[in-house]
Design a protein around this motif. Structure first.
Motif, PDB file in Angstrom:
ATOM      1  N   ASP A   1       0.936  -1.203  -0.045  1.00  0.00           N
ATOM      2  CA  ASP A   1      -0.053  -0.134   0.019  1.00  0.00           C
ATOM      3  C   ASP A   1       0.934   1.197   0.005  1.00  0.00           C
ATOM      4  O   ASP A   1       0.525   2.189  -0.420  1.00  0.00           O
ATOM      5  N   LEU A   2       2.115   0.867   0.471  1.00  0.00           N
ATOM      6  CA  LEU A   2       3.068   2.287   0.418  1.00  0.00           C
ATOM      7  C   LEU A   2       3.887   2.158  -0.593  1.00  0.00           C
ATOM      8  O   LEU A   2       5.411   2.068  -0.571  1.00  0.00           O
ATOM      9  N   TRP A   3       3.424   2.277  -1.894  1.00  0.00           N
ATOM     10  CA  TRP A   3       4.219   2.322  -3.232  1.00  0.00           C
ATOM     11  C   TRP A   3       4.340   3.662  -3.561  1.00  0.00           C
ATOM     12  O   TRP A   3       3.321   4.240  -3.921  1.00  0.00           O
ATOM     13  N   PHE A   4       5.687   3.853  -3.840  1.00  0.00           N
ATOM     14  CA  PHE A   4       5.967   5.398  -4.048  1.00  0.00           C
ATOM     15  C   PHE A   4       6.261   5.582  -5.844  1.00  0.00           C
ATOM     16  O   PHE A   4       6.403   6.691  -6.212  1.00  0.00           O
ATOM     17  N   GLY A   5       6.207   4.408  -6.378  1.00  0.00           N
ATOM     18  CA  GLY A   5       6.501   4.462  -7.904  1.00  0.00           C
ATOM     19  C   GLY A   5       5.401   5.433  -8.950  1.00  0.00           C
ATOM     20  O   GLY A   5       4.355   5.592  -8.287  1.00  0.00           O
ATOM     21  N   ALA A   6       5.680   5.306 -10.140  1.00  0.00           N
ATOM     22  CA  ALA A   6       4.647   5.926 -11.007  1.00  0.00           C
ATOM     23  C   ALA A   6       3.484   5.228 -11.147  1.00  0.00           C
ATOM     24  O   ALA A   6       2.541   5.850 -11.042  1.00  0.00           O
ATOM     25  N   SER A   7       3.714   3.948 -11.129  1.00  0.00           N
ATOM     26  CA  SER A   7       2.349   3.038 -11.498  1.00  0.00           C
ATOM     27  C   SER A   7       1.917   2.819 -10.072  1.00  0.00           C
ATOM     28  O   SER A   7       2.424   3.077  -8.845  1.00  0.00           O
ATOM     29  N   SER A   8       0.821   1.926  -9.947  1.00  0.00           N
ATOM     30  CA  SER A   8       0.038   1.440  -8.841  1.00  0.00           C
ATOM     31  C   SER A   8       0.915   0.335  -8.197  1.00  0.00           C
ATOM     32  O   SER A   8       0.575  -0.236  -7.020  1.00  0.00           O
ATOM     33  N   GLY A   9       1.929  -0.029  -8.933  1.00  0.00           N
ATOM     34  CA  GLY A   9       2.843  -1.310  -8.403  1.00  0.00           C
ATOM     35  C   GLY A   9       2.505  -2.549  -8.449  1.00  0.00           C
ATOM     36  O   GLY A   9       1.222  -2.665  -8.962  1.00  0.00           O
ATOM     37  N   PRO A  10       3.201  -3.401  -8.139  1.00  0.00           N
ATOM     38  CA  PRO A  10       2.604  -4.927  -8.645  1.00  0.00           C
ATOM     39  C   PRO A  10       1.508  -5.468  -7.829  1.00  0.00           C
ATOM     40  O   PRO A  10       1.252  -5.129  -6.560  1.00  0.00           O
ATOM     41  N   LEU A  11       0.743  -6.387  -8.360  1.00  0.00           N
ATOM     42  CA  LEU A  11      -0.345  -6.586  -7.901  1.00  0.00           C
ATOM     43  C   LEU A  11       0.079  -8.013  -6.820  1.00  0.00           C
ATOM     44  O   LEU A  11       0.938  -8.590  -6.806  1.00  0.00           O
ATOM     45  N   ALA A  12      -1.183  -8.587  -6.157  1.00  0.00           N
ATOM     46  CA  ALA A  12      -0.793  -9.565  -5.237  1.00  0.00           C
ATOM     47  C   ALA A  12      -0.368 -10.818  -5.865  1.00  0.00           C
ATOM     48  O   ALA A  12      -0.924 -11.086  -7.085  1.00  0.00           O
ATOM     49  N   LEU A  13       0.387 -11.512  -5.465  1.00  0.00           N
ATOM     50  CA  LEU A  13       1.054 -12.944  -5.950  1.00  0.00           C
ATOM     51  C   LEU A  13      -0.245 -13.917  -6.245  1.00  0.00           C
ATOM     52  O   LEU A  13      -0.258 -14.768  -7.100  1.00  0.00           O
TER      53      LEU A  13
END
Length: 461
Positions: A274-286
């Motif tokens: 939930d604390l992803w700072f990148g441009a996208s929303s980050g990788p989804l759950a495995l």
């Protein structure tokens, strides 16, 4: 008597095994500062090994600063060591005098949304009629339904309310899952190495054999995992502790294939996604790629701090059924309903956005400070979570660095703390920014750089 289990079939020497166990028990607080250890002769007799084996183990620990030997007083645990091993499970007391707490799970109450939480709690209490909500083994239905929806839209988790279980903190949940794995015929689990040493101990207390699997910039090494006899593995796909690595797409696919091939299980600790700072929303759950083999688990700790012990697990029915018979430590029904309102009303999303902005700014300051004060070091990992791993120049004793830094009011975790099974560790320090305000981070790194020069003779620049 110092209880130490040695394995004569292990590829590790007896000296390494004894040294590793003593060192681990110092870090986890089992062996207190100043406590006297058995003489080398007595311990050798207790373990049925040559005295020289114990002497070598003691000498190496003395050289590393863990023990001290005084004529007439025997061999004792050093008194200058920081208590680093217990911090990830609970924050020790007596550290209020430290100005900069950069430990991995150090948090501040400043992020707890007290006003919004009180509003949610009051609303639930006013709306209750009759005898009130009952405690349910798997959690109140309203929260399970809300979590299924929230985890689906925010993390891509594929789950119905029936597959969601309300729990307490992750460590407690992991302990329960380890016992369930044994019921399912699994007696060997793999964990990330470097990784969280307290989770190794949790698995061992549940009676599982634990093997460490290497981690690199793409996450856990699945080929190395396949060479073990493990049929379960604990992974942190996003912002792995301590490296900050993200499990790459190819490793994700390989890991899920491995689980099918060995008829095994993957426990996914969704710690900081939930604390992803990148441009996208980050990788989804495995979990979305292998719901029948992945046990997904998370908690509110990273967002709301350690005071609210509330978490969740998403698992296949064979696991969920057993979770329903376990003591999961979930909070009372009123708290669960308050959190249900907190999620459904959008207050959680609002809170996450605020926390992300704050942590993103802190990480940026930390990165600039490392570049300025520790140019020979390298900030590793992805921009996410509440910590960053700093790889130090070769030759730096990170344990000694952490010990001396404590005397300068800086608390850090050395990289060596996260390695086990006798594996050598490249020097590094974990810098958490959950408890230090942005304006103080540069100063904290400056103090750490001065300490590094003091203990190594290496100039920061």
């Amino acid at each position: 008597m110092l209880p130490i289990a040695i394995d004569r079939k292990s590829p590790l020497s007896l000296t390494v095994q004894i040294r590793s166990v003593i060192r681990e028990r110092i870090w986890d607080g089992t062996l207190h500062p100043g406590v006297r250890l058995p003489s080398s002769r007595d311990l050798a007799a207790d373990l049925g090994v040559s005295r020289s084996v114990v002497v070598q183990a003691y000498e190496q620990l003395i050289a590393e600063g863990y023990l001290r030997a005084t004529q007439g007083s025997g061999t004792r645990v050093a008194t200058h060591l920081p208590h680093l091993g217990r911090v990830a499970v609970e924050q020790p007391t007596g550290t209020a005098d430290a100005r900069f707490d950069l430990r991995v799970d150090a948090t501040s109450t400043e992020f707890f949304p007290a006003r919004e939480w009180l509003k949610a709690y009051q609303g639930v209490v006013r709306s209750i009629g009759g005898p009130g909500p009952w405690r349910r083994p798997l959690g109140v239905p309203e929260l399970r339904s809300e979590l299924a929806a929230y985890l689906g839209r925010s993390r891509g988790v594929q789950a119905t309310a029936a597959e969601v279980v309300v729990t307490a903190n992750f460590d407690h949940t992991f302990g329960v899952l380890c016992h369930i794995l044994r019921e399912l015929g699994v007696d060997h689990i793999a964990v990330e190495n470097p990784g969280a040493p307290w989770q190794v101990r949790i698995a061992q207390r549940a009676g599982l054999w634990v093997t460490g699997v290497p981690v690199d910039d793409e996450g856990v090494d699945v080929e190395a995992l396949a060479r073990t006899k493990a049929r379960a593995v604990l992974v942190t796909p996003v912002a792995q502790v301590p490296t900050g690595a993200v499990l790459s797409p190819s490793r994700r696919e390989a890991l899920l294939r491995w689980a099918v091939d060995v008829d095994g299980w993957v426990i996914e600790h969704d710690r900081d996604s939930d604390l992803w700072f990148g441009a996208s929303s980050g990788p989804l759950a495995l979990q979305r790629g292998g719901a029948e083999r992945v046990i997904y688990a998370g908690s509110t700790r990273g967002l709301l701090g350690p005071s609210l012990q509330l978490g969740w697990s998403v698992a296949p029915e064979v696991v969920t059924r057993r979770l329903g018979r376990a003591q999961l430590g979930a909070p009372d029904p009123l708290t669960q309903l308050a959190f249900t309102h907190f999620v459904s009303s959008g207050l959680l999303d609002q809170h996450i956005r605020q926390v992300r902005r704050t942590y993103r700014a802190r990480r940026s300051v930390l990165q600039d400070a490392v570049a300025e004060h520790l140019p020979r070091a390298r900030l590793a990992g992805v921009p996410a979570g509440t910590h960053a791993y700093v790889r130090l120049p070769a030759g730096v004793d990170d344990v000694r660095l952490a010990t001396v830094a404590r005397t300068r009011s800086v608390l850090v975790h050395p990289g060596r703390h996260f390695h086990f099974d006798g594996r050598p560790s490249a020097p590094g320090v974990m810098l958490g920014y959950g408890a230090v305000r942005r304006g103080l981070l540069a100063e904290a790194v400056g103090v750490l750089a001065a300490v590094m020069a003091q203990v190594t003779g290496l100039l920061a620049s």
